[in-house]
Structure formats: structure tokens, C-alpha cells
Scaffold this active site. Structure first.
Site, mmCIF file in Angstrom:
data_model
loop_
_atom_site.group_PDB
_atom_site.id
_atom_site.type_symbol
_atom_site.label_atom_id
_atom_site.label_comp_id
_atom_site.label_asym_id
_atom_site.label_seq_id
_atom_site.Cartn_x
_atom_site.Cartn_y
_atom_site.Cartn_z
ATOM 1 C CG HIS A 187 -3.316 -7.107 12.313
ATOM 2 N ND1 HIS A 187 -4.318 -6.161 12.296
ATOM 3 C CD2 HIS A 187 -2.305 -6.581 11.569
ATOM 4 C CE1 HIS A 187 -3.915 -5.118 11.593
ATOM 5 N NE2 HIS A 187 -2.706 -5.347 11.129
ATOM 6 C CG ASP A 202 1.296 -5.474 11.349
ATOM 7 O OD1 ASP A 202 1.596 -6.486 10.694
ATOM 8 O OD2 ASP A 202 0.372 -4.715 11.030
ATOM 9 C CG HIS A 257 5.008 -8.345 7.987
ATOM 10 N ND1 HIS A 257 4.453 -8.835 6.838
ATOM 11 C CD2 HIS A 257 4.056 -7.554 8.544
ATOM 12 C CE1 HIS A 257 3.230 -8.375 6.697
ATOM 13 N NE2 HIS A 257 2.955 -7.598 7.720
ATOM 14 C CG ASP A 301 -0.788 -7.798 5.922
ATOM 15 O OD1 ASP A 301 -1.867 -7.415 6.400
ATOM 16 O OD2 ASP A 301 0.312 -7.409 6.359
ATOM 17 C CD GLU A 314 -3.085 -3.933 7.038
ATOM 18 O OE1 GLU A 314 -2.415 -3.820 8.086
ATOM 19 O OE2 GLU A 314 -2.993 -3.143 6.075
ATOM 20 C CG HIS A 349 -0.752 -0.336 2.470
ATOM 21 N ND1 HIS A 349 0.244 0.293 3.166
ATOM 22 C CD2 HIS A 349 -1.293 -1.222 3.331
ATOM 23 C CE1 HIS A 349 0.290 -0.198 4.391
ATOM 24 N NE2 HIS A 349 -0.620 -1.129 4.510
HETATM 25 FE FE1 FEO Z 1 -1.197 -4.354 9.701
HETATM 26 FE FE2 FEO Z 1 0.937 -6.709 8.381
HETATM 27 O O1 FEO Z 1 -0.691 -5.832 8.696
#
Ligand code: FEO
Length: 404
Positions: A77, A163, A222, A81, A79, A23
Site C-alpha cells: 500500500h 489496512d 495497524h 503511513d 499511503e 486525517h
Molecule cells: Fe490506507 Fe494505513 O493507510
């Protein structure tokens, strides 16, 4: 590939080597979407991966256990991803109950058809026994969405941090001790600056709430898993969330016929008379991702744009709009730039952005008509000297401040 965090606890995610845009964030090092399996008397999956990679996640899960042995899917979470493969996991695992907090359940319902998903809502402090190990939940609002949550296993001193502490960094190995630390920390800084700088205060509150946890491993959603350098990433987050800068001045400018560039170079000469680090960027030479990372640890910032069509240059507007959203805090700075016949253009509008971001302005915007004279360039050097001095004072103030 070594995927074992502890006995019976493995990474089962996806390494996205080629993602280059997240994004708007330029992910030059790719990324990973980390999912984990915890096998005890009960089996839990922690988070999922982006939707296109659901089959890889399912293959990884199946390599550890039959699908009907999965008891829980913990969603830290919502989101996409991390939630993008929930539908696939819930469809494949007939005995799985989804575990999340109330806000997460509501947000999942806005993204997916959750009608048939068995679920259990948890709150901060609640626990779920898997047998010898326990999942302990800590709601962490705005790290990075309102519904975010940490999951902690006290028996293993292991924190699934979603995250927080992540990096957009694809790598062959899953752990911090088998990747170059300076590179991983830089990617963690880039991630912090571009994803969560805006949420420095909620993260600070979360770190305070989590400070009682005994942590040996941090497993983010991540990038690499922290097991050797937990202290280093926690210290870095302390500094970033408390806006502790380096002794550094950042100058960013755009230019049309080199006048604003001449001003930038003269400001840099003034800055370099002090013992400070300097970064000088033409805004067109670097992506906004890099410039967000640069502003994070800058103490002083000078931003220049000439006047184009009675306003600032569009690439500078892009950067300042991005910065405005990310809210770099506790900076000193000033605006500068050239104009032809309309004085209330580029520098004035840059200054308005700096004020909106609550920069402490060390002087009014520097305006030069058409081409800087010798006196104009000397004024720029003077402004650079002043900026360096104020940046050092700002650095001292912020490093003396109590960490609250
Ligand atoms: Fe806030 Fe990796 O998503």
C-alpha cells in the site's frame, strides 16, 4: 515484547502511542504502523512505517539481519503511513528489490524519487519464492487505495492484509490474544467505519477472492495481529461489508434554544416503546469519529437541526458531510428540527443530505416553529414509533438477504 508470528517471521514496526489525529479521524487509542520481516533463504520486509519513525524500523530490522541480507521490500500500500520509510529502507539495504503492483509503482513515483529503486511489478496470483516459504500476491483495489494488495504465505497460512482488519490501537503486545477482545473489536469497527465504510463493496469482493485461502494469522498494517480470533474479525467484516445492522436506532441532533432537543427526546420516547437499542447524541458532545462508528450498525437514523441563518447548524453540516463521504448504506430515517421564520432551513437541508445518502425516508421532515407544542411532541413520539418499526423491518430484511 513478543514479536514472533511464526519462526523467522517477526513484527518490526512502530507503536505510535500518542497520535490523536489521522486525517480527521480522532485516534484516541493511538495506532501502530506494522512492518514485518520474513527470513528464509531470502529475506523480505513487508511494508514500512511513517517517515518520522524510519530509524526505529531500521533498528528493528537490524536486530534480525544485516541490511545487506535484505532481498525484498514488499509494498502492499502506497499511503504514506506505510510507505513513508521506503526511501530509508531502500537506501540502507543495498540488495533490496522493491515488490509492488503496477498501480502502486506509479503512485510511489508521485510521492518519492523512485529513479534508483530496483523493482519488480507483480500481479494477482503471482508468487515469489523465499526458499521454504512463498509470497503470493493478491491485488485488492480500493482496500484502501486503488493500488492496495494482500501478500499471503501459504506455507504458514499467514495473510499480510495491509489496512484491512486493522485498528488504530496502540498496545504493549502485538497479538489479539493478549489484548481485551471487546476493545480490539471495537477499535476494528471504528477503523472500518471511519476509513473503509465507503469501500464496503470492494472489500466484499476482496473477501470473496480471498475466501479460498487457508488463514490462521491475519497481520494487518495497524493494530494487533489476529491469530486467536481470526473467525471473529472475518465474521465482523462480513456483517459490516454487507451492511447488516443491529436492532438499533440512532438519533443525532444539534440545538439552539432546546426546541430541536425537545423534539429529539420525544422521538426517543417513541423509539423506546419498541424493543430496539437507542443511541441519542447531541452532535456537539461527540467527535465525528464516534458518530461514524455509531451509524455503521444503526438500522434507523433520525437527524435533527434547527434553522440557523436559513440553513442547518454548522456542526451538523460537518457530520453530514463526513457521513456523505463514508456512505453509510441501507438505513431508514427522517429529518427533524425547529425554525423561526424560514421553514426551508435546517430540517429541509438535513433531509437533502439523507436523500443524497440514499436513506429510505420513513416520513417527510418534521418541522416545528419556534417551540414545540404538546401536539408537536406527540407527532415526534409518533415519528419515533414509526422509525423503530421501520428499523426493525429493515433489520429483518438485511439479515435475510443473501450474502452476495
Ligand atoms: Fe490506507 Fe494505513 O493507510
Amino acid at each position: 515484547m513478543d514479536t514472533e508470528l511464526r519462526e523467522g517471521i517477526h513484527w518490526v514496526g512502530y507503536v505510535d502511542w500518542n497520535v490523536r489525529d489521522f486525517h480527521g479521524y480522532r485516534t484516541k487509542s493511538g495506532s501502530t504502523y506494522n512492518s514485518y520481516i520474513v527470513q528464509d533463504e531470502k529475506t523480505a520486509i513487508i511494508d514500512t512505517v511513517k517517515a518520522p519513525y524510519a530509524s526505529v524500523l531500521l533498528d528493528h530490522i537490524r536486530s534480525h539481519t544485516p541490511f545487506d541480507k535484505v532481498d525484498y521490500l514488499v509494498v502492499n500500500h502506497a499511503e504514506p503511513d506505510h510507505s513513508g520509510s521506503i526511501s530509508a529502507v531502500m537506501a540502507a539495504c543495498p540488495n533490496a528489490t522493491l515488490i509492488c503492483d503496477a498501480k502502486c509503482w506509479k503512485i510511489l513515483g508521485m510521492h518519492y524519487d523512485t529513479t534508483d529503486w530496483p523493482h519488480q511489478i507483480v500481479k494477482s496470483g503471482e508468487t515469489l519464492s523465499l526458499g521454504k516459504r512463498t509470497l503470493q500476491f493478491l491485488e485488492t483495489p480500493m482496500v484502501h487505495w486503488p493500488e492496495s494488495m494482500f501478500t499471503y504465505i501459504p506455507e504458514e497460512k499467514l495473510l499480510f492484509s495491509m489496512d484491512a482488519f486493522g485498528q488504530h490501537y496502540a498496545s504493549a503486545s502485538r497479538f489479539d490474544d493478549t489484548e481485551p477482545l471487546d476493545v480490539v473489536l471495537h477499535e476494528a469497527k471504528t477503523y472500518f467505519a471511519n476509513i473503509v465504510m465507503l469501500y464496503a463493496r470492494p472489500i466484499r469482493n476482496t473477501l470473496a477472492a480471498a475466501s479460498g485461502l487457508d488463514i490462521e494469522i491475519i497481520a494487518p498494517s495497524h493494530g494487533v495481529i489476529w491469530r486467536k480470533n481470526v473467525g471473529a474479525i472475518l465474521k465482523a467484516y462480513q456483517d459490516w461489508t454487507h451492511h447488516k445492522p443491529r436492532k438499533k436506532v440512532l438519533i443525532v441532533y444539534d440545538t439552539m434554544w432546546k426546541s430541536t432537543e425537545m423534539m429529539a427526546n420525544a422521538i426517543a420516547e417513541g423509539v423506546l416503546e419498541s424493543e430496539v437499542d437507542l443511541r441519542l447524541y447531541n452532535v456537539n458532545a461527540s467527535h465525528i469519529t464516534e458518530l461514524a462508528t455509531e451509524v455503521l450498525e444503526a438500522s434507523g437514523v433520525a437527524v435533527g437541526s434547527p434553522t440557523l441563518n436559513m440553513t442547518l447548524m454548522p456542526q451538523m453540516a460537518c457530520l453530514l458531510t463526513y457521513w456523505k463521504g463514508l456512505r453509510p448504506a441501507e438505513k431508514v430515517g427522517f429529518a427533524f428540527g425547529s425554525y423561526g421564520w424560514s421553514k426551508n432551513g435546517g430540517p429541509t437541508e438535513v433531509e437533502a443530505y439523507l436523500k443524497e445518502m440514499k436513506f429510505d425516508l420513513v416520513q417527510p421532515a418534521l418541522h416545528v416553529q419556534f417551540v414545540p407544542t404538546k401536539d408537536d411532541l406527540e407527532a415526534c413520539r409518533g415519528a419515533g414509533r414509526l422509525l423503530a418499526q421501520k428499523a426493525l423491518e429493515n433489520h429483518t430484511r438485511l439479515h435475510q438477504q443473501e450474502e452476495i
